[in-house]
Design a protein around this motif. Structure first.
Motif, PDB file in Angstrom:
ATOM      1  N   VAL A  82       0.829  -1.202   0.000  1.00 52.57           N
ATOM      2  CA  VAL A  82       0.000   0.000   0.000  1.00 52.57           C
ATOM      3  C   VAL A  82       0.865   1.255   0.000  1.00 52.57           C
ATOM      4  CG1 VAL A  82      -1.555   1.352   1.454  1.00 52.57           C
ATOM      5  CG2 VAL A  82      -2.065  -1.041   0.986  1.00 52.57           C
ATOM      6  N   ARG A  83       1.984   1.223   0.697  1.00 47.99           N
ATOM      7  CA  ARG A  83       2.874   2.385   0.726  1.00 47.99           C
ATOM      8  C   ARG A  83       3.613   2.561  -0.593  1.00 47.99           C
ATOM      9  NH1 ARG A  83       2.986   4.826   5.499  1.00 47.99           N
ATOM     10  NH2 ARG A  83       2.572   3.652   7.421  1.00 47.99           N
ATOM     11  N   ASN A  84       3.432   1.620  -1.504  1.00 46.92           N
ATOM     12  CA  ASN A  84       3.993   1.760  -2.848  1.00 46.92           C
ATOM     13  C   ASN A  84       3.152   2.705  -3.704  1.00 46.92           C
ATOM     14  OD1 ASN A  84       6.176   0.908  -4.523  1.00 46.92           O
ATOM     15  ND2 ASN A  84       4.759  -0.324  -5.718  1.00 46.92           N
ATOM     16  N   ILE A  85       1.944   3.029  -3.245  1.00 43.78           N
ATOM     17  CA  ILE A  85       1.097   4.000  -3.937  1.00 43.78           C
ATOM     18  C   ILE A  85       1.760   5.377  -3.845  1.00 43.78           C
ATOM     19  CG2 ILE A  85      -1.173   5.123  -3.937  1.00 43.78           C
ATOM     20  CD1 ILE A  85      -2.305   2.608  -2.635  1.00 43.78           C
ATOM     21  N   PRO A  86       1.761   6.165  -4.926  1.00 38.25           N
ATOM     22  CA  PRO A  86       2.382   7.504  -4.868  1.00 38.25           C
ATOM     23  C   PRO A  86       1.852   8.330  -3.698  1.00 38.25           C
ATOM     24  CG  PRO A  86       1.781   6.970  -7.121  1.00 38.25           C
ATOM     25  CD  PRO A  86       1.229   5.865  -6.269  1.00 38.25           C
ATOM     26  N   VAL A  87       2.739   9.114  -3.108  1.00 41.67           N
ATOM     27  CA  VAL A  87       2.418   9.873  -1.899  1.00 41.67           C
ATOM     28  C   VAL A  87       1.186  10.750  -2.080  1.00 41.67           C
ATOM     29  CG1 VAL A  87       3.234  11.721  -0.384  1.00 41.67           C
ATOM     30  CG2 VAL A  87       4.776   9.872  -1.011  1.00 41.67           C
ATOM     31  N   SER A  90      -3.660  10.481  17.624  1.00 37.50           N
ATOM     32  CA  SER A  90      -2.607   9.466  17.625  1.00 37.50           C
ATOM     33  C   SER A  90      -1.739   9.553  16.373  1.00 37.50           C
ATOM     34  CB  SER A  90      -3.217   8.064  17.729  1.00 37.50           C
ATOM     35  OG  SER A  90      -3.941   7.745  16.550  1.00 37.50           O
ATOM     36  N   LEU A  91      -2.235  10.236  15.324  1.00 39.07           N
ATOM     37  CA  LEU A  91      -1.493  10.328  14.077  1.00 39.07           C
ATOM     38  C   LEU A  91      -0.370  11.358  14.144  1.00 39.07           C
ATOM     39  CD1 LEU A  91      -4.508  10.299  11.598  1.00 39.07           C
ATOM     40  CD2 LEU A  91      -3.063   8.366  12.234  1.00 39.07           C
ATOM     41  N   ARG A  92      -0.407  12.229  15.165  1.00 40.50           N
ATOM     42  CA  ARG A  92       0.609  13.282  15.284  1.00 40.50           C
ATOM     43  C   ARG A  92       2.020  12.699  15.280  1.00 40.50           C
ATOM     44  NH1 ARG A  92       0.738  18.568  17.776  1.00 40.50           N
ATOM     45  NH2 ARG A  92      -1.418  18.321  18.446  1.00 40.50           N
ATOM     46  N   ARG A  93       2.155  11.500  15.839  1.00 43.36           N
ATOM     47  CA  ARG A  93       3.487  10.892  15.966  1.00 43.36           C
ATOM     48  C   ARG A  93       3.933  10.176  14.698  1.00 43.36           C
ATOM     49  NH1 ARG A  93       0.668   9.741  20.618  1.00 43.36           N
ATOM     50  NH2 ARG A  93       0.147   7.647  19.857  1.00 43.36           N
ATOM     51  N   ASP A  94       3.028   9.969  13.742  1.00 46.56           N
ATOM     52  CA  ASP A  94       3.367   9.233  12.519  1.00 46.56           C
ATOM     53  C   ASP A  94       3.946  10.193  11.486  1.00 46.56           C
ATOM     54  OD1 ASP A  94       3.162   7.720   9.989  1.00 46.56           O
ATOM     55  OD2 ASP A  94       2.121   6.258  11.270  1.00 46.56           O
ATOM     56  N   GLN A  95       5.064   9.801  10.887  1.00 42.44           N
ATOM     57  CA  GLN A  95       5.753  10.687   9.960  1.00 42.44           C
ATOM     58  C   GLN A  95       5.310  10.509   8.508  1.00 42.44           C
ATOM     59  OE1 GLN A  95       7.907  13.108  11.057  1.00 42.44           O
ATOM     60  NE2 GLN A  95       7.091  12.397  13.012  1.00 42.44           N
ATOM     61  N   ALA A  96       4.476   9.505   8.217  1.00 40.17           N
ATOM     62  CA  ALA A  96       4.036   9.288   6.836  1.00 40.17           C
ATOM     63  C   ALA A  96       3.205  10.476   6.360  1.00 40.17           C
ATOM     64  CB  ALA A  96       3.230   7.994   6.738  1.00 40.17           C
ATOM     65  N   PRO A  97       3.400  10.951   5.119  1.00 37.65           N
ATOM     66  CA  PRO A  97       2.702  12.151   4.631  1.00 37.65           C
ATOM     67  C   PRO A  97       1.183  12.039   4.699  1.00 37.65           C
ATOM     68  CG  PRO A  97       4.471  11.533   3.135  1.00 37.65           C
ATOM     69  CD  PRO A  97       4.349  10.420   4.126  1.00 37.65           C
ATOM     70  N   GLU A  98       0.637  10.844   4.457  1.00 37.96           N
ATOM     71  CA  GLU A  98      -0.820  10.705   4.455  1.00 37.96           C
ATOM     72  C   GLU A  98      -1.417  10.849   5.849  1.00 37.96           C
ATOM     73  OE1 GLU A  98       0.799   6.403   4.164  1.00 37.96           O
ATOM     74  OE2 GLU A  98       1.359   8.431   3.562  1.00 37.96           O
ATOM     75  N   PHE A  99      -0.583  10.773   6.878  1.00 39.34           N
ATOM     76  CA  PHE A  99      -1.069  10.924   8.252  1.00 39.34           C
ATOM     77  C   PHE A  99      -0.748  12.300   8.828  1.00 39.34           C
ATOM     78  CE2 PHE A  99      -0.247   6.146   8.270  1.00 39.34           C
ATOM     79  CZ  PHE A  99      -1.549   5.855   7.924  1.00 39.34           C
ATOM     80  N   ASN A 100      -0.130  13.166   8.004  1.00 42.09           N
ATOM     81  CA  ASN A 100       0.182  14.529   8.444  1.00 42.09           C
ATOM     82  C   ASN A 100      -1.075  15.380   8.274  1.00 42.09           C
ATOM     83  OD1 ASN A 100       1.460  16.901   9.200  1.00 42.09           O
ATOM     84  ND2 ASN A 100       2.300  17.257   7.161  1.00 42.09           N
ATOM     85  N   LEU A 101      -1.989  15.281   9.246  1.00 40.05           N
ATOM     86  CA  LEU A 101      -3.316  15.891   9.147  1.00 40.05           C
ATOM     87  C   LEU A 101      -3.591  16.810  10.339  1.00 40.05           C
ATOM     88  CD1 LEU A 101      -5.229  12.640   8.094  1.00 40.05           C
ATOM     89  CD2 LEU A 101      -4.419  14.452   6.584  1.00 40.05           C
TER      90      LEU A 101
END
Length: 757
Positions: free
Chosen positions: A502-507, A626-637
């Motif tokens: 799934v993380r292979n999908i473009p950002v 809880s997403l604040r700690r995740d560095q993945a761009p899709e979770f930067n909300l």
């Protein structure tokens, strides 16, 4: 310091060979295999409005049926700058200057001697040869030989002088480069840089200079790094700059590497190219122009223009993207590109100056000091044709509906295009993303979908049954980006590696899914707010913002990779929010009320609307904090805020009757530029249409949000939905389009979904 960095033969992931396989599949004529029978029988579809939270209207004024965007010429968009004038209009079409053919040195030498001697060297012979033809031929041959020798020597001299001049210019640039760097970091580093550049000049081939590299000492002051990058762009035509770790791997430094004549560097900065050295010093760095495009998205148009001009499309910038299906004009800026170069876009042998056929045109050029950035606009002016108005609706009723629409505005919903065109909307995939249920994400993306073309449906079912990744990769067409990316991930990491696949999908596509879920929650909250409380005034517990949110250097910001601190994104803090109370309720209008686009930094209203957001955690299983700690761009909300009601500005309308449904009823930029008269209304025409023009401004309170171009924009389709009181889903438009004489469908009322009655 300067040193050679010998690269190892590390693992390089190349293509999987699918291109050659697919290329061998052939097809009929030049039609790609994925455009042939079985791939072109898809049925247009969209989710229903109620499924994405769109349920309410602002007023209960009677609406009527109408066809929206029946033709792409029925949807015209013109960008409105922050200053509100001039609106982006293509009024000056600049045509490229035809270059003169260069004559060879041989030809110029012939002409010079002919002129000097007063004879024709090619056709005449010497005076002695006139007595005998054979002697004339011999003399002519001797003369030709003399010309050849002279030409060769002249060319050799010219090339030698050119190389000497280039070498002199390079040495001068190196001297100036080193002097500027010395002012920033000192003489010692400047001398090392000069030595490195001298090595590059001395190198005779790409192979000799390929592994030369120079590292600046670590620079911890951002402004100084920015200054050095500026100097490199102005004087460093021999090198390409990037930021990397130094040889110790402990510090981040600026690295210089040579530009190569034949090789390519993916990280090459086009602003450091040869054309910089020829840029006039008294000319501003950016060319600004109007881009007019037809039935093409802005990003695609700029990529296409970049290919035509053989330039990186990243050299261009714009204030916002424009819809594909329509005729749109907007301002664009390009870094150190001449207007003459860009004007070559307007020259095409394919269209033979038939400007109606051009996919895009450019004009209205000027040079400016600063580039455009996302958000550098006041809004957009729309020209929309609504066709096939029912005969039972009078012109007066149309005027009443337009006046009410202008007065009361519309619900500022995120439109259906925000949620995709598949039977499984984007926010459902986004919700699975936010739950981190990656298996479900993969299943939703790859599973069968209503309306798919028959061959695509076959590919989905085949993969479901057999889990044959390689077969699926051969069956899925390339335009299904997400599907191919997930399958490619399975092929590389294994059929059970759901997260990695799934993380292979473009950002950007992953971000579209999660942002769609935010939009869905906002729509649900807006519908709840308007169905449970007043749609014309604020209520206690509502939220408003304290005017325009300015940049505060000391405030908490959303970090970006950009060196320019002015481009940091400002977060809205609690101190920026005012909650409506009994004491201040008369100070604000419904237009001031905002609702949060939910994220890990947003605050909630102090009334029951908050329950919609709380449902995200309880019912949907999405915990934004809880997403604040995740560095993945899709979770930067982090989230932002959006006005619940918007009003069109500068609205005006005209009712036109017509017989031919293929004739555009509003003037395009080409029509205006070529002085074509507007299409008149036919008094006894068989059909009626509303030609509507209005401006929708962007939300300036969100100018620094992480998803600015989405969260700040109002949807014209949602504005028209309020005017017509008509469901904007595709199936409704198709149903109306199939009717020769459209009949009225049930008119919705606030709090209810059209099509679900």
């Amino acid at each position: 310091m300067a040193e050679r960095s010998f690269r190892g033969g590390g693992r390089h992931r190349g293509g999987r060979g699918r291109g050659s396989f697919r290329g061998g599949r052939g097809g009929r004529g030049n039609v790609p295999w994925h455009r042939q029978e079985g791939y072109n029988d898809a049925v247009a579809s969209s989710v229903d409005e109620a499924d994405v939270g769109i349920r309410s209207f602002v007023s209960d004024v009677k609406g009527f049926n109408g066809l929206v965007k029946q033709r792409f010429s029925d949807f015209i968009v013109r960008e409105v700058p922050i200053e509100r004038t001039p609106i982006a209009r293509l009024t000056e079409l600049e045509l490229p200057v035809q270059p003169k053919k260069n004559r060879s040195v041989h030809t110029m030498l012939y002409d010079a001697i002919e002129s000097y001697l007063g004879i024709s060297c090619e056709k005449s012979t010497s005076w002695k040869a006139k007595k005998e033809n054979t002697n004339g031929e011999k003399a002519s041959s001797e003369m030709q030989g003399i010309f050849d020798v002279l030409t060769k020597r002249l060319v050799e001299k010219f090339v030698a002088n050119g190389q000497e001049g280039q070498l002199f210019a390079m040495k001068k640039d190196i001297k100036d480069f080193a002097a500027k760097i010395a002012e920033c970091v000192g003489e010692e580093d400047a001398e090392l840089l000069k030595s490195f550049l001298d090595q590059l000049v001395a190198a005779k081939s790409d192979e000799e200079k390929h592994d030369l590299v120079f590292y600046f000492q670590p620079i911890h002051v951002r402004e100084l790094r920015t200054t050095i990058h500026t100097i490199i762009r102005e004087y460093g035509r021999l090198v390409v700059a990037d930021t990397t770790a130094d040889t110790s791997g402990q510090n981040t430094v600026i690295r210089l590497r040579p530009t190569l004549k034949k090789g390519k560097r993916k990280d090459m900065d086009d602003r450091g190219s040869r054309r910089d050295s020829n840029w006039p010093h008294n000319r501003p760095d950016y060319v600004k122009f109007v881009l007019y495009k037809k039935n093409k998205e802005t990003v695609d148009a700029m990529q296409h223009i970049g290919k035509i001009l053989r330039l990186n499309d990243k050299l261009f910038s714009y204030a916002g993207t424009k819809d594909k299906r329509g005729l749109t004009t907007q301002w664009v800026t390009g870094y150190r590109i001449s207007r003459e170069t860009i004007a070559t876009i307007n020259q095409s042998k394919q269209y033979q100056k038939n400007y109606d056929q051009y996919p895009f045109l450019v004009g209205n050029f000027s040079y400016v000091k600063e580039p455009l950035t996302l958000g550098d606009l006041y809004g957009n002016q729309f020209g929309i044709v609504i066709r096939n108005i029912p005969n039972e609706i009078t012109d007066q009723e149309i005027s009443n509906a337009v006046n009410s629409w202008v007065t009361h505005g519309f619900v500022n919903y995120f439109g259906l295009q925000r949620f995709g065109t598949k039977s499984i909307p984007s926010h459902i995939v986004g919700r699975a993303f936010l739950r981190k249920d990656f298996k479900l994400v993969a299943d939703l993306i790859l599973g069968p979908k209503e309306g798919d073309a028959s061959k695509i449906k076959e590919a989905r079912v085949h993969f479901q049954q057999y889990k044959d990744v390689e077969a699926a990769l051969r069956m899925f067409p390339p335009f299904l980006v997400a599907e191919n990316a997930v399958l490619d991930g399975f092929s590389r990491f294994g059929i059970e590696s759901y997260e990695r696949a799934v993380r292979n999908i473009p950002v950007k596509l992953r971000m579209i899914y999660t942002h769609a879920y935010q939009s869905y929650v906002w729509n649900e909250a807006a519908s709840y707010r308007l169905s449970h409380y007043s749609s014309t005034k604020p209520v206690v517990g509502d939220m408003v913002l304290r005017g325009a949110i300015e940049v505060d250097p000391e405030a908490e910001v959303e970090e970006t990779k950009d060196e320019n601190p002015a481009k940091k994104r400002r977060r809205i803090m609690e101190s920026d929010i005012i909650f409506i109370t009994e004491d201040n309720i008369n100070e604000y209008s419904i237009e001031d009320v905002v609702l949060p686009v939910h994220g890990y930094t947003t605050y909630l209203p102090k009334n029951t609307v908050a329950s919609i957001y709380e449902r995200c955690t309880s019912q949907d299983g999405v915990d934004f904090k809880s997403l604040r700690r995740d560095q993945a761009p899709e979770f930067n909300l982090p989230g932002s805020y959006r006005n619940i009601i918007r009003k069109p500005e500068g609205a005006r309308h005209e009712v036109k009757r017509y017989n031919d449904e293929t004739i555009p009823l509003m003037q395009s930029e080409v029509d205006i530029m070529l002085n074509r008269p507007p299409v008149p209304s036919i008094p006894d025409g068989a059909y009626r249409a509303i030609c509507l023009e209005f401006i929708l401004r962007i939300d300036m309170t969100n100018i620094f949000c992480t998803d600015f171009n989405v969260e700040s924009s109002s949807y014209a389709t949602m504005a028209i939905r309020e005017l017509l009181k008509q469901n904007s889903s595709i199936h409704v438009q198709l149903q109306l389009n199939d009717q020769a004489k459209p009949k009225s469908i049930p008119i919705g009322r606030p709090g209810f979904s059209l099509g679900k009655n």
